[in-house]
Write a protein that holds these residues in place. Structure first.
Motif, PDB file in Angstrom:
ATOM      1  N   THR A 117     -20.622 -21.613  34.203  1.00  0.00           N
ATOM      2  CA  THR A 117     -21.503 -22.529  34.922  1.00  0.00           C
ATOM      3  C   THR A 117     -22.745 -21.766  35.376  1.00  0.00           C
ATOM      4  OG1 THR A 117     -19.666 -23.881  35.713  1.00  0.00           O
ATOM      5  CG2 THR A 117     -21.733 -24.037  36.938  1.00  0.00           C
ATOM      6  N   VAL A 118     -23.912 -22.396  35.222  1.00  0.00           N
ATOM      7  CA  VAL A 118     -25.155 -21.772  35.676  1.00  0.00           C
ATOM      8  C   VAL A 118     -25.260 -21.931  37.183  1.00  0.00           C
ATOM      9  CG1 VAL A 118     -27.667 -21.731  35.471  1.00  0.00           C
ATOM     10  CG2 VAL A 118     -26.264 -22.311  33.480  1.00  0.00           C
ATOM     11  N   CYS A 119     -25.180 -20.814  37.896  1.00  0.00           N
ATOM     12  CA  CYS A 119     -25.245 -20.841  39.361  1.00  0.00           C
ATOM     13  C   CYS A 119     -26.675 -20.866  39.861  1.00  0.00           C
ATOM     14  CB  CYS A 119     -24.546 -19.616  39.940  1.00  0.00           C
ATOM     15  SG  CYS A 119     -22.767 -19.701  39.814  1.00  0.00           S
ATOM     16  N   SER A 120     -27.543 -20.093  39.215  1.00  0.00           N
ATOM     17  CA  SER A 120     -28.913 -20.019  39.707  1.00  0.00           C
ATOM     18  C   SER A 120     -29.883 -19.656  38.600  1.00  0.00           C
ATOM     19  CB  SER A 120     -29.027 -18.980  40.837  1.00  0.00           C
ATOM     20  OG  SER A 120     -28.825 -17.675  40.336  1.00  0.00           O
ATOM     21  N   ILE A 121     -31.096 -20.154  38.753  1.00  0.00           N
ATOM     22  CA  ILE A 121     -32.250 -19.657  38.008  1.00  0.00           C
ATOM     23  C   ILE A 121     -33.142 -18.984  39.041  1.00  0.00           C
ATOM     24  CG2 ILE A 121     -34.351 -20.288  36.763  1.00  0.00           C
ATOM     25  CD1 ILE A 121     -32.757 -22.517  35.423  1.00  0.00           C
ATOM     26  N   GLU A 122     -33.333 -17.670  38.891  1.00  0.00           N
ATOM     27  CA  GLU A 122     -34.053 -16.899  39.897  1.00  0.00           C
ATOM     28  C   GLU A 122     -35.540 -16.760  39.586  1.00  0.00           C
ATOM     29  OE1 GLU A 122     -31.902 -13.254  40.163  1.00  0.00           O
ATOM     30  OE2 GLU A 122     -30.138 -14.191  41.057  1.00  0.00           O
ATOM     31  N   GLY A 123     -35.935 -17.007  38.333  1.00  0.00           N
ATOM     32  CA  GLY A 123     -37.351 -16.923  37.998  1.00  0.00           C
ATOM     33  C   GLY A 123     -37.574 -16.639  36.535  1.00  0.00           C
ATOM     34  N   GLY A 124     -38.821 -16.293  36.202  1.00  0.00           N
ATOM     35  CA  GLY A 124     -39.202 -15.932  34.851  1.00  0.00           C
ATOM     36  C   GLY A 124     -39.988 -14.634  34.863  1.00  0.00           C
ATOM     37  N   SER A 125     -39.989 -13.929  33.739  1.00  0.00           N
ATOM     38  CA  SER A 125     -40.678 -12.647  33.666  1.00  0.00           C
ATOM     39  C   SER A 125     -41.087 -12.348  32.233  1.00  0.00           C
ATOM     40  CB  SER A 125     -39.770 -11.526  34.179  1.00  0.00           C
ATOM     41  OG  SER A 125     -40.396 -10.266  34.105  1.00  0.00           O
ATOM     42  N   THR A 126     -41.994 -11.383  32.062  1.00  0.00           N
ATOM     43  CA  THR A 126     -42.356 -10.852  30.743  1.00  0.00           C
ATOM     44  C   THR A 126     -42.125  -9.351  30.673  1.00  0.00           C
ATOM     45  OG1 THR A 126     -44.664 -10.514  31.409  1.00  0.00           O
ATOM     46  CG2 THR A 126     -44.111 -12.633  30.381  1.00  0.00           C
ATOM     47  N   VAL A 127     -41.445  -8.793  31.662  1.00  0.00           N
ATOM     48  CA  VAL A 127     -41.251  -7.348  31.727  1.00  0.00           C
ATOM     49  C   VAL A 127     -39.907  -6.946  31.124  1.00  0.00           C
ATOM     50  CG1 VAL A 127     -41.085  -5.332  33.235  1.00  0.00           C
ATOM     51  CG2 VAL A 127     -42.682  -7.182  33.784  1.00  0.00           C
ATOM     52  N   HIS A 128     -39.950  -6.135  30.080  1.00  0.00           N
ATOM     53  CA  HIS A 128     -38.733  -5.541  29.525  1.00  0.00           C
ATOM     54  C   HIS A 128     -38.425  -4.329  30.388  1.00  0.00           C
ATOM     55  CE1 HIS A 128     -35.793  -3.927  26.816  1.00  0.00           C
ATOM     56  NE2 HIS A 128     -36.053  -4.795  25.855  1.00  0.00           N
ATOM     57  N   GLU A 129     -37.452  -4.478  31.281  1.00  0.00           N
ATOM     58  CA  GLU A 129     -37.210  -3.453  32.287  1.00  0.00           C
ATOM     59  C   GLU A 129     -36.536  -2.199  31.724  1.00  0.00           C
ATOM     60  OE1 GLU A 129     -35.191  -5.076  35.644  1.00  0.00           O
ATOM     61  OE2 GLU A 129     -36.667  -6.675  35.945  1.00  0.00           O
ATOM     62  N   ILE A 130     -35.988  -2.298  30.524  1.00  0.00           N
ATOM     63  CA  ILE A 130     -35.332  -1.144  29.916  1.00  0.00           C
ATOM     64  C   ILE A 130     -36.328  -0.336  29.083  1.00  0.00           C
ATOM     65  CG2 ILE A 130     -33.517  -0.407  28.311  1.00  0.00           C
ATOM     66  CD1 ILE A 130     -31.928  -2.871  29.189  1.00  0.00           C
ATOM     67  N   LYS A 131     -37.135  -1.024  28.272  1.00  0.00           N
ATOM     68  CA  LYS A 131     -38.099  -0.338  27.401  1.00  0.00           C
ATOM     69  C   LYS A 131     -39.490  -0.223  28.037  1.00  0.00           C
ATOM     70  CE  LYS A 131     -35.744  -1.624  23.128  1.00  0.00           C
ATOM     71  NZ  LYS A 131     -35.854  -2.276  21.795  1.00  0.00           N
ATOM     72  N   HIS A 132     -39.659  -0.820  29.218  1.00  0.00           N
ATOM     73  CA  HIS A 132     -40.902  -0.717  29.974  1.00  0.00           C
ATOM     74  C   HIS A 132     -42.113  -1.184  29.154  1.00  0.00           C
ATOM     75  CE1 HIS A 132     -38.556   1.423  32.949  1.00  0.00           C
ATOM     76  NE2 HIS A 132     -38.180   2.276  32.014  1.00  0.00           N
ATOM     77  N   LYS A 133     -42.010  -2.404  28.646  1.00  0.00           N
ATOM     78  CA  LYS A 133     -43.120  -3.011  27.927  1.00  0.00           C
ATOM     79  C   LYS A 133     -43.091  -4.513  28.155  1.00  0.00           C
ATOM     80  CE  LYS A 133     -40.568  -3.312  23.539  1.00  0.00           C
ATOM     81  NZ  LYS A 133     -40.580  -2.888  22.117  1.00  0.00           N
ATOM     82  N   ILE A 134     -44.140  -5.176  27.677  1.00  0.00           N
ATOM     83  CA  ILE A 134     -44.249  -6.618  27.856  1.00  0.00           C
ATOM     84  C   ILE A 134     -43.586  -7.329  26.685  1.00  0.00           C
ATOM     85  CG2 ILE A 134     -45.853  -8.559  27.953  1.00  0.00           C
ATOM     86  CD1 ILE A 134     -47.790  -6.778  29.406  1.00  0.00           C
ATOM     87  N   VAL A 135     -42.824  -8.366  26.991  1.00  0.00           N
ATOM     88  CA  VAL A 135     -42.196  -9.218  25.989  1.00  0.00           C
ATOM     89  C   VAL A 135     -42.596 -10.659  26.277  1.00  0.00           C
ATOM     90  CG1 VAL A 135     -40.258  -7.641  25.629  1.00  0.00           C
ATOM     91  CG2 VAL A 135     -40.105  -9.415  27.390  1.00  0.00           C
ATOM     92  N   LEU A 136     -42.205 -11.547  25.387  1.00  0.00           N
ATOM     93  CA  LEU A 136     -42.466 -12.960  25.625  1.00  0.00           C
ATOM     94  C   LEU A 136     -41.608 -13.442  26.792  1.00  0.00           C
ATOM     95  CD1 LEU A 136     -42.699 -14.274  21.958  1.00  0.00           C
ATOM     96  CD2 LEU A 136     -44.566 -13.686  23.523  1.00  0.00           C
ATOM     97  N   PRO A 137     -42.010 -14.523  27.445  1.00  0.00           N
ATOM     98  CA  PRO A 137     -41.327 -14.949  28.673  1.00  0.00           C
ATOM     99  C   PRO A 137     -39.830 -15.185  28.498  1.00  0.00           C
ATOM    100  CG  PRO A 137     -43.399 -16.113  28.432  1.00  0.00           C
ATOM    101  CD  PRO A 137     -43.180 -15.369  27.144  1.00  0.00           C
ATOM    102  N   TYR A 138     -39.093 -14.811  29.531  1.00  0.00           N
ATOM    103  CA  TYR A 138     -37.662 -15.085  29.573  1.00  0.00           C
ATOM    104  C   TYR A 138     -37.294 -15.561  30.979  1.00  0.00           C
ATOM    105  CZ  TYR A 138     -37.211 -10.415  31.754  1.00  0.00           C
ATOM    106  OH  TYR A 138     -37.331  -9.318  32.578  1.00  0.00           O
TER     107      TYR A 138
END
Length: 247
Positions: free
Chosen positions: A86-107
């Motif tokens: 079950t989806v408990c929450s949607i916390e937001g959207g981002s374009t930051v790939h936090e592992i590779k430290h680059k910009i990606v398309l929105p997720y």
């Protein structure tokens, strides 16, 4: 609210397709609350629901899938975990790939509570963080995903929305409070280090229900659960995909 289209070709299972940028835009936090990865009850919070719909411009991406990309056998093999959740929450959207430290398309990122584990080590009642391709981001953050020439053209437009909602054309929206059959990866498709990536677009996030519209629990037998089939817009038994080993 306006719609625009973009042709995109990327790997069929990626949680977010990368764009080649040297500097990462700041992550937009649409909701300050965050759910714990520990066992807990659903909070049912939706950061997107707090936004004015008239402030959001919709942008659909046309994605070319490789053959059998959304086939269930392909998704099962690519997933580290398959769950009913079950989806408990949607916390937001981002374009930051936090592992590779680059910009990606929105997720989109948020939390899921596990109802049943069909593959992997997740347990019923556990709450986990997720990411999923497609999301709502601030207009300024969206500009950073574009090539400089595109960015200048878009930025010169007289009408500038506050937010951009970018998603693959015909993909479904993930909805807080709904339960799904979910195909997850905590391996190469991650964009946040503490989150599972939902794979397969609409093929990897299929709504579930019981034939009698009862709440799904860890005790609900597979024979009573139906899964939405997006190809022909029908419901099919879960037992066509998974065998209930507990029965």
């Amino acid at each position: 609210m306006k719609n625009s289209g973009t042709v995109l070709l990327c790997a069929f299972l990626l949680a977010a397709c990368a764009v080649d940028r040297n500097n990462a835009a700041p992550q937009v936090q649409l909701d300050e609350s965050s759910a714990s990865a520990d066992l807990q009850a659903c909070s049912y919070t939706d950061a997107y629901a707090q936004l004015d719909p008239d402030s959001i411009q919709i942008q659909n991406l046309l994605l070319e899938f490789v053959p059998d990309a959304l086939d269930q056998d392909t998704l099962i093999q690519a997933s580290t975990d398959v769950v009913l959740a079950t989806v408990c929450s949607i916390e937001g959207g981002s374009t930051v790939h936090e592992i590779k430290h680059k910009i990606v398309l929105p997720y989109t990122y948020g939390t899921l509570t596990i109802l049943k584990s069909l593959k992997g080590d997740l347990s019923a009642g556990q709450t986990i963080h997720f990411t999923r391709s497609g999301g709502i981001i601030a207009y300024e953050e969206y500009l950073q995903t574009l090539e400089p020439s595109q960015r200048n053209a878009v930025a010169s437009a007289t009408e500038k929305p506050a937010y951009i909602k970018q998603k693959v054309s015909e993909d479904i929206d993930i909805e807080v409070g709904k339960s799904y059959l979910v195909y997850l990866s905590d391996d190469s498709y991650q964009v946040k280090p503490d989150a599972y990536a939902i794979l397969g677009y609409q093929g990897g996030l299929r709504e579930v229900r019981t034939a009698r519209d009862l709440q799904i629990t860890p005790e609900t037998p597979f024979s009573e659960i139906e899964v939405y089939q997006f190809i022909d817009n029908s419901w099919e038994p879960l037992t066509l995909i998974f065998t209930d080993s507990s029965q």
